[in-house]
Design a protein around this motif. Structure first.
Motif, mmCIF file in Angstrom:
data_model
loop_
_atom_site.group_PDB
_atom_site.id
_atom_site.type_symbol
_atom_site.label_atom_id
_atom_site.label_comp_id
_atom_site.label_asym_id
_atom_site.label_seq_id
_atom_site.Cartn_x
_atom_site.Cartn_y
_atom_site.Cartn_z
ATOM 1 N N PHE A 318 18.852 1.441 35.509
ATOM 2 C CA PHE A 318 19.093 2.807 35.032
ATOM 3 C C PHE A 318 18.773 3.846 36.112
ATOM 4 C CE2 PHE A 318 17.625 6.663 32.775
ATOM 5 C CZ PHE A 318 18.810 6.984 32.129
ATOM 6 N N PHE A 319 17.644 3.686 36.802
ATOM 7 C CA PHE A 319 17.262 4.645 37.844
ATOM 8 C C PHE A 319 18.205 4.570 39.046
ATOM 9 C CE2 PHE A 319 12.812 4.647 35.969
ATOM 10 C CZ PHE A 319 12.939 5.933 35.476
ATOM 11 N N ASN A 346 29.317 9.497 27.363
ATOM 12 C CA ASN A 346 28.842 9.423 25.979
ATOM 13 C C ASN A 346 28.470 8.004 25.573
ATOM 14 O OD1 ASN A 346 28.630 11.977 25.023
ATOM 15 N ND2 ASN A 346 30.308 11.857 23.568
ATOM 16 N N PHE A 347 29.211 7.025 26.123
ATOM 17 C CA PHE A 347 28.951 5.634 25.745
ATOM 18 C C PHE A 347 27.546 5.201 26.189
ATOM 19 C CE2 PHE A 347 30.468 5.236 30.050
ATOM 20 C CZ PHE A 347 29.793 4.144 30.577
ATOM 21 N N ALA A 350 25.145 6.713 23.760
ATOM 22 C CA ALA A 350 25.224 5.918 22.529
ATOM 23 C C ALA A 350 24.436 4.626 22.680
ATOM 24 C CB ALA A 350 26.690 5.618 22.197
ATOM 25 N N ALA A 351 24.538 4.002 23.852
ATOM 26 C CA ALA A 351 23.817 2.749 24.101
ATOM 27 C C ALA A 351 22.306 2.972 24.062
ATOM 28 C CB ALA A 351 24.232 2.172 25.452
ATOM 29 N N ILE A 352 21.830 4.059 24.662
ATOM 30 C CA ILE A 352 20.400 4.387 24.650
ATOM 31 C C ILE A 352 19.946 4.685 23.221
ATOM 32 C CG2 ILE A 352 18.668 6.050 25.429
ATOM 33 C CD1 ILE A 352 20.353 6.330 28.012
ATOM 34 N N LEU A 393 22.430 -3.024 27.320
ATOM 35 C CA LEU A 393 22.187 -1.760 28.017
ATOM 36 C C LEU A 393 22.417 -1.917 29.523
ATOM 37 C CD1 LEU A 393 21.339 1.106 27.296
ATOM 38 C CD2 LEU A 393 18.957 0.423 27.580
ATOM 39 N N SER A 394 21.932 -3.005 30.100
ATOM 40 C CA SER A 394 22.089 -3.236 31.538
ATOM 41 C C SER A 394 23.548 -3.431 31.918
ATOM 42 C CB SER A 394 21.276 -4.470 31.964
ATOM 43 O OG SER A 394 19.900 -4.264 31.776
ATOM 44 N N TYR A 395 24.287 -4.163 31.081
ATOM 45 C CA TYR A 395 25.711 -4.392 31.366
ATOM 46 C C TYR A 395 26.466 -3.066 31.446
ATOM 47 C CZ TYR A 395 30.561 -5.872 30.828
ATOM 48 O OH TYR A 395 31.915 -6.048 31.016
ATOM 49 N N LEU A 396 26.195 -2.164 30.498
ATOM 50 C CA LEU A 396 26.892 -0.877 30.478
ATOM 51 C C LEU A 396 26.491 0.009 31.655
ATOM 52 C CD1 LEU A 396 26.720 -0.133 26.663
ATOM 53 C CD2 LEU A 396 28.723 -0.832 27.970
ATOM 54 N N ILE A 397 25.218 -0.041 32.045
ATOM 55 C CA ILE A 397 24.765 0.731 33.208
ATOM 56 C C ILE A 397 25.454 0.225 34.473
ATOM 57 C CG2 ILE A 397 22.778 1.248 34.685
ATOM 58 C CD1 ILE A 397 21.050 1.130 32.108
#
Length: 413
Positions: A318-319, A346-347, A350-352, A393-397
């Protein structure tokens, strides 16, 4: 590096097979369907793996082959896999009955039976039950989702990062007969389809294959674990909050209604058999005042949720993403920066949001169970409950990091 159209169609067929055959057998449970029909799915899987293996998702397909080899080289050892999913599959196999676990022999007999059903079908293909072959069902069920998610990679390096996410977050969970890895894979696939492919939510005849794929994903996901439904409800809440296209939301609700029919039928049968889970029983006996003042147990739960390698790696991803996109999220005003919210991401918000609600849900459940004698055992399993949603979450980041033109892409949709 998107998966070509024919491979996508085969992947849809494989997913549809898993969802449709299970659902059909669920409603018509006189006998289990012939395991010969399972060969259709095996054929789809073989095509997915070996078709264009030299130039399309090569690394992902090699990983799948390695995992198949490892799975077939080791027996079922992990407690949940051996004593719940595979044990229920063994009951289904010997009794030739999808609802065999309703005899209330063993424990966790209210658990979903999707994995157990296909474990039994694999055993029926070879004519006997053993402690190795049936647990391959977990990996076979995972393959359509793995191909779908890897197919979203923009280049080979992106694909390698996705493979790292599979191995780091899931590890042996992909091959040991448990449901947690499948939960993370299919939840991520559903979310990606809704938020990043939401153009495909149109209920038109030319879009039938895509709708069929989403229905299949939801049926599979909702029948994996008892907490699948809670996660799906959280996902729907996030859709209302973060997906602005109202017609797409309406279409999704229609799709969800039909997709949840198999789960509803299974839960109805569980209710009729008067089978209840540990949490259900504890909820009506709990002393809520004692829970609210039990700070020591709360600290233990929070420690298990946040002090682990999965959370740390997700935070690092994320960072890195924020640093690489600081011009998008940070706006300079005089001598300081302020955070701005870019609607094209936005996605991620939404994930967070989903992650946060999931954490609150887990804390609530664990606090209710804090007075039970098995509380320590459940708490030690928290990492296993968290890594599917942290993978998501990691996949989307990572996806957002490898898509610098994401804003234009989403606007185009």
């Amino acid at each position: 590096m998107n998966v070509n159209n024919k491979t996508s169609q085969i992947n849809i067929l494989a997913s549809f097979y898993l969802a449709f055959i299970f659902s059909l057998n669920l409603f018509f449970n006189e006998n289990l369907f012939s395991p010969i029909t399972f060969l259709i799915f095996i054929l789809c899987v073989l095509i997915l793996i070996f078709k264009d293996i030299h130039n399309s998702l090569t690394s992902t397909k090699i990983l799948i082959l390695i995992l198949i080899f490892i799975s077939l080289s080791s027996p079922t050892r992990d407690w949940d896999a051996r004593s719940i999913w595979m044990f229920h599959g063994k009951e289904i196999f010997y009794e030739n009955n999808l609802f065999a676990q309703f005899d209330n022999y063993g424990f966790q007999n209210e658990y979903p039976i999707f994995i157990s059903y296909y474990a039994a079908q694999l055993a029926r293909m070879i004519g006997s039950w053993n402690e190795i072959f049936p647990k391959l069902s977990t990996l076979l069920i995972a393959i359509p989702s793995i191909i779908y998610l890897s197919g979203k990679a923009k280049n080979k390096f992106h694909e390698l990062i996705i493979i790292f996410l599979y191995t780091f977050f899931f590890g042996k969970s992909l091959i040991n007969g448990e449901a947690d890895a499948l939960l993370g894979l299919y939840f991520t696939s559903i979310f990606f389809f809704i938020f990043l492919n939401h153009k495909q939510l149109n209920l038109k005849s030319k879009n039938a294959l895509n709708i069929l794929f989403l229905i299949s994903l939801i049926i599979i996901f909702s029948n994996l674990k008892t907490n699948s439904f809670v996660l799906f409800v959280i996902l729907l809440i996030s859709v209302f909050l973060f997906l602005k296209n109202k017609s797409k939301i309406k279409n999704l609700l229609i799709i969800s209604f039909f997709s949840l029919i198999p789960l509803s039928y299974f839960r109805y049968n569980v209710f009729m058999q008067d089978l209840t889970g540990i949490f259900f029983n504890s909820f009506f006996e709990v002393n809520f005042f004692q829970i609210l003042t039990n700070f020591s147990e709360l600290l233990i739960i929070i420690n298990e949720i946040f002090i682990n390698k999965y959370f740390l790696f997700t935070l690092i991803f994320f960072f890195i993403f924020i640093f690489l996109n600081k011009k998008i999220f940070l706006k300079k005003e005089k001598n300081h920066y302020v955070i701005k919210f870019n609607k094209s991401f936005n996605f991620l918000f939404a994930a967070i949001f989903i992650y946060s609600l999931h954490v609150i849900f887990l804390i609530t459940v664990l606090m209710i169970l804090s007075s039970e004698i098995y509380f320590d055992v459940v708490v030690l399993s928290l990492k296993r409950y968290m890594f599917p949603i942290l993978f998501f979450l990691s996949y989307l980041i990572v996806y957002a990091t490898f898509n610098p033109n994401l804003k234009n892409q989403l606007n185009a949709k």
